[in-house]
Design a protein around this motif. Structure first.
Motif, PDB file in Angstrom:
ATOM      1  N   LYS A   1       0.855  -1.195   0.000  1.00  0.00           N
ATOM      2  CA  LYS A   1       0.000   0.000   0.000  1.00  0.00           C
ATOM      3  C   LYS A   1       0.893   1.248   0.000  1.00  0.00           C
ATOM      4  O   LYS A   1       2.124   1.129   0.031  1.00  0.00           O
ATOM      5  CB  LYS A   1      -0.947  -0.030   1.193  1.00  0.00           C
ATOM      6  CG  LYS A   1      -0.274  -0.208   2.532  1.00  0.00           C
ATOM      7  CD  LYS A   1      -1.279  -0.529   3.611  1.00  0.00           C
ATOM      8  CE  LYS A   1      -0.596  -0.859   4.934  1.00  0.00           C
ATOM      9  NZ  LYS A   1       0.159  -2.123   4.932  1.00  0.00           N
ATOM     10  N   GLY A   2       0.290   2.430   0.038  1.00  0.00           N
ATOM     11  CA  GLY A   2       1.059   3.661  -0.099  1.00  0.00           C
ATOM     12  C   GLY A   2       2.207   3.811   0.874  1.00  0.00           C
ATOM     13  O   GLY A   2       3.332   4.151   0.487  1.00  0.00           O
ATOM     14  N   CYS A   3       1.954   3.558   2.172  1.00  0.00           N
ATOM     15  CA  CYS A   3       3.018   3.798   3.149  1.00  0.00           C
ATOM     16  C   CYS A   3       4.099   2.724   3.084  1.00  0.00           C
ATOM     17  O   CYS A   3       5.269   3.008   3.365  1.00  0.00           O
ATOM     18  CB  CYS A   3       2.449   3.937   4.560  1.00  0.00           C
ATOM     19  SG  CYS A   3       1.398   2.597   5.095  1.00  0.00           S
TER      20      CYS A   3
ATOM     21  N   CYS B   1      -3.528  10.774   5.785  1.00  0.00           N
ATOM     22  CA  CYS B   1      -2.536  10.284   4.810  1.00  0.00           C
ATOM     23  C   CYS B   1      -2.823  10.809   3.409  1.00  0.00           C
ATOM     24  O   CYS B   1      -3.922  10.658   2.897  1.00  0.00           O
ATOM     25  CB  CYS B   1      -2.542   8.762   4.799  1.00  0.00           C
ATOM     26  SG  CYS B   1      -1.602   8.039   3.444  1.00  0.00           S
TER      27      CYS B   1
ATOM     28  N   TYR C   1      -0.646   9.917   0.889  1.00  0.00           N
ATOM     29  CA  TYR C   1       0.096   9.033  -0.012  1.00  0.00           C
ATOM     30  C   TYR C   1      -0.502   7.622  -0.029  1.00  0.00           C
ATOM     31  O   TYR C   1       0.221   6.632   0.031  1.00  0.00           O
ATOM     32  CB  TYR C   1       1.587   8.988   0.394  1.00  0.00           C
ATOM     33  CG  TYR C   1       2.280  10.317   0.183  1.00  0.00           C
ATOM     34  CD1 TYR C   1       2.524  10.794  -1.108  1.00  0.00           C
ATOM     35  CD2 TYR C   1       2.662  11.107   1.258  1.00  0.00           C
ATOM     36  CE1 TYR C   1       3.144  12.020  -1.315  1.00  0.00           C
ATOM     37  CE2 TYR C   1       3.286  12.337   1.063  1.00  0.00           C
ATOM     38  CZ  TYR C   1       3.522  12.786  -0.230  1.00  0.00           C
ATOM     39  OH  TYR C   1       4.133  14.005  -0.429  1.00  0.00           O
ATOM     40  N   GLY C   2      -1.829   7.546  -0.079  1.00  0.00           N
ATOM     41  CA  GLY C   2      -2.476   6.232  -0.184  1.00  0.00           C
ATOM     42  C   GLY C   2      -2.156   5.550  -1.499  1.00  0.00           C
ATOM     43  O   GLY C   2      -2.087   4.321  -1.585  1.00  0.00           O
TER      44      GLY C   2
ATOM     45  N   CYS D   1      -4.182   7.189   9.116  1.00  0.00           N
ATOM     46  CA  CYS D   1      -4.716   7.060   7.757  1.00  0.00           C
ATOM     47  C   CYS D   1      -5.612   8.246   7.409  1.00  0.00           C
ATOM     48  O   CYS D   1      -5.687   8.644   6.247  1.00  0.00           O
ATOM     49  CB  CYS D   1      -5.499   5.768   7.618  1.00  0.00           C
ATOM     50  SG  CYS D   1      -4.474   4.318   7.930  1.00  0.00           S
TER      51      CYS D   1
ATOM     52  N   CYS E   1      -4.686   2.768  -1.358  1.00  0.00           N
ATOM     53  CA  CYS E   1      -5.207   2.483  -0.016  1.00  0.00           C
ATOM     54  C   CYS E   1      -5.973   3.684   0.527  1.00  0.00           C
ATOM     55  O   CYS E   1      -5.469   4.805   0.506  1.00  0.00           O
ATOM     56  CB  CYS E   1      -4.018   2.164   0.893  1.00  0.00           C
ATOM     57  SG  CYS E   1      -4.425   2.032   2.627  1.00  0.00           S
ATOM     58  N   SER E   2      -7.178   3.426   1.005  1.00  0.00           N
ATOM     59  CA  SER E   2      -7.946   4.532   1.586  1.00  0.00           C
ATOM     60  C   SER E   2      -7.948   4.458   3.108  1.00  0.00           C
ATOM     61  O   SER E   2      -8.646   5.222   3.770  1.00  0.00           O
ATOM     62  CB  SER E   2      -9.379   4.514   1.043  1.00  0.00           C
ATOM     63  OG  SER E   2      -9.931   3.250   1.221  1.00  0.00           O
ATOM     64  N   GLY E   3      -7.153   3.561   3.660  1.00  0.00           N
ATOM     65  CA  GLY E   3      -7.003   3.548   5.115  1.00  0.00           C
ATOM     66  C   GLY E   3      -7.265   2.181   5.732  1.00  0.00           C
ATOM     67  O   GLY E   3      -8.053   1.389   5.213  1.00  0.00           O
ATOM     68  N   MET E   4      -6.595   1.953   6.833  1.00  0.00           N
ATOM     69  CA  MET E   4      -6.771   0.711   7.604  1.00  0.00           C
ATOM     70  C   MET E   4      -7.569   1.009   8.862  1.00  0.00           C
ATOM     71  O   MET E   4      -7.505   2.117   9.403  1.00  0.00           O
ATOM     72  CB  MET E   4      -5.390   0.146   7.987  1.00  0.00           C
ATOM     73  CG  MET E   4      -4.580  -0.293   6.787  1.00  0.00           C
ATOM     74  SD  MET E   4      -5.311  -1.732   6.001  1.00  0.00           S
ATOM     75  CE  MET E   4      -5.065  -1.353   4.261  1.00  0.00           C
TER      76      MET E   4
HETATM   77  S1  SF4 Z   1      -4.039   5.334   4.396  1.00  0.00           S
HETATM   78 FE1  SF4 Z   1      -2.961   4.485   6.167  1.00  0.00          FE
HETATM   79  S2  SF4 Z   1      -2.431   2.372   5.622  1.00  0.00           S
HETATM   80 FE2  SF4 Z   1      -3.062   3.444   3.748  1.00  0.00          FE
HETATM   81  S3  SF4 Z   1      -1.148   4.156   2.855  1.00  0.00           S
HETATM   82 FE3  SF4 Z   1      -1.898   5.837   4.128  1.00  0.00          FE
HETATM   83  S4  SF4 Z   1      -0.957   5.535   6.189  1.00  0.00           S
HETATM   84 FE4  SF4 Z   1      -0.715   3.640   4.977  1.00  0.00          FE
END
Ligand code: SF4
Ligand code: SF4
Ligand code: SF4
Length: 317
Positions: free
Chosen positions: A76-78, A156, A158-159, A153, A104-107
């Motif tokens: 994923k992005g990170c 974030c 950089y997803g 997230c 990625c839209s988040g965990m």
């Molecule tokens: S949204 Fe969260 S899990 Fe997804 S890339 Fe960004 S920091 Fe990482």
């Protein structure tokens, strides 16, 4: 999500069948609902176990340093930001790495989920995309995913992976920049209040080092906390020594931390480490206009200087 899992499985299977890689690192379903766990697929058959959903929270860049085999990673992005940062530090040979990028839209934050169901046992969870239906003994609750997304997230931007060999899934909408509002707010507090906050957080720490071990940028052969000559900090748990550990770790990751939140998520005690890591990320951004791992070209902030740097130690008299 199911569809993404199938697409990842197909991509991994093809890479392994064509022997382009020896191994695909991704996620498999965990043994508990709403849990996934890193998975190493070495055969096309094992590729069928790979999954993708909003519990795939570990930063898989952690498994990529100093490998000699050919590896594909579901990233994923990170994770990709960490990979970029580690390529720059000569920890990853990009020629041996195939990146299956996943927008990625988040965990989800397990602590927020547990709070939403009042800490009751979760027996089953159904991910409907925007919502999660959670079931347990005598209850069923639907929570909006947006309400249980991890704080890291939420901010974030950089997803979408910044580099990849293959992208699976549609890109997520770009977010505006991180304004570090949480850190700005913290900085504005009186020193005594900040000190008291950090002391309270540090008093929770049991120095298990899960945060350090989950961080892809913490890879010293011998961590300073494990040295015995000199013994930089005591082996017993002490609030002051805990703060030294976290402050030094934050300084060691200054200009390198990709703000993935893996350290915070790994903590069994809920210690807020982000006030330190994000403070450093904010300062590096403001002082050097640098964010770690966002492209392969920029030189790491603390590995370079400009002749007009105001620090006098750089000036030759
Ligand atoms: S949204 Fe969260 S899990 Fe997804 S890339 Fe960004 S920091 Fe990482
Ligand atoms: S902050 Fe949490 S994960 Fe890190 S050493 Fe302390 S208790 Fe362990
Ligand atoms: S210090 Fe924490 S947030 Fe920063 S890269 Fe390491 S695990 Fe990610």
């Amino acid at each position: 999500m199911q569809n993404l899992s199938s697409l990842i499985q197909d991509a991994a299977k093809k890479l392994l069948e064509e022997k382009k890689v020896d191994l695909v690192i991704g996620f498999e379903q965990g043994s508990l609902p709403l849990r996934s766990t890193p998975y190493f697929a070495r055969t096309p058959e094992e590729a069928g176990n790979l999954i993708w959903n909003s519990t795939c929270e570990n930063n898989l860049a952690n498994y990529l340093r100093k490998r000699s085999d050919k590896v594909a990673v579901v990233a994923k992005g990170c994770d990709v930001r960490s990979i970029v940062a580690l390529i720059k530090e000569n920890q990853i040979n990009k020629d041996n790495l195939y990146i299956i990028g996943i927008p990625c839209s988040g965990m989800i934050d397990q602590n927020k989920v547990n709070a939403a169901v009042e800490e009751k046992d979760i027996v089953e969870a159904i991910d409907n995309g925007e919502q999660i239906v959670i079931k347990g003994a005598g209850y069923e609750k639907t929570v909006a995913k947006a309400d249980v997304i991890h704080d890291f997230c939420a901010g974030c931007k950089y997803g979408n992976p910044v580099i990849y060999d293959e992208l699976i899934g549609e890109k997520v909408p770009e977010k505006s920049g991180d304004d570090y509002a949480d850190i700005v707010e913290f900085e504005a507090k009186p020193a005594a209040e900040r000190q008291a906050y950090l002391a309270a957080e540090m008093s929770k720490c049991i120095r298990c080092y899960a945060c350090r071990n989950a961080c892809p940028m913490c890879y010293c052969t011998e961590c300073f906390v494990d040295c015995s000559t000199p013994e930089w900090i005591s082996k017993s748990i002490d609030t002051g020594d805990n703060l030294i550990f976290h402050a030094v770790r934050a300084l060691h990751t200054a200009g390198r931390c990709v703000d993935c939140g893996a350290c915070v998520r790994a903590c069994p005690m809920g210690v807020d480490i982000s006030k330190l890591t994000r403070k450093l990320a904010k300062d590096v951004k403001q002082l050097f206009n640098y964010e770690a791992g966002v492209n392969l070209e920029d030189k790491p902030a603390l590995s370079t200087f400009t002749p007009d740097d105001p620090e006098t130690f750089l000036v030759k008299e």
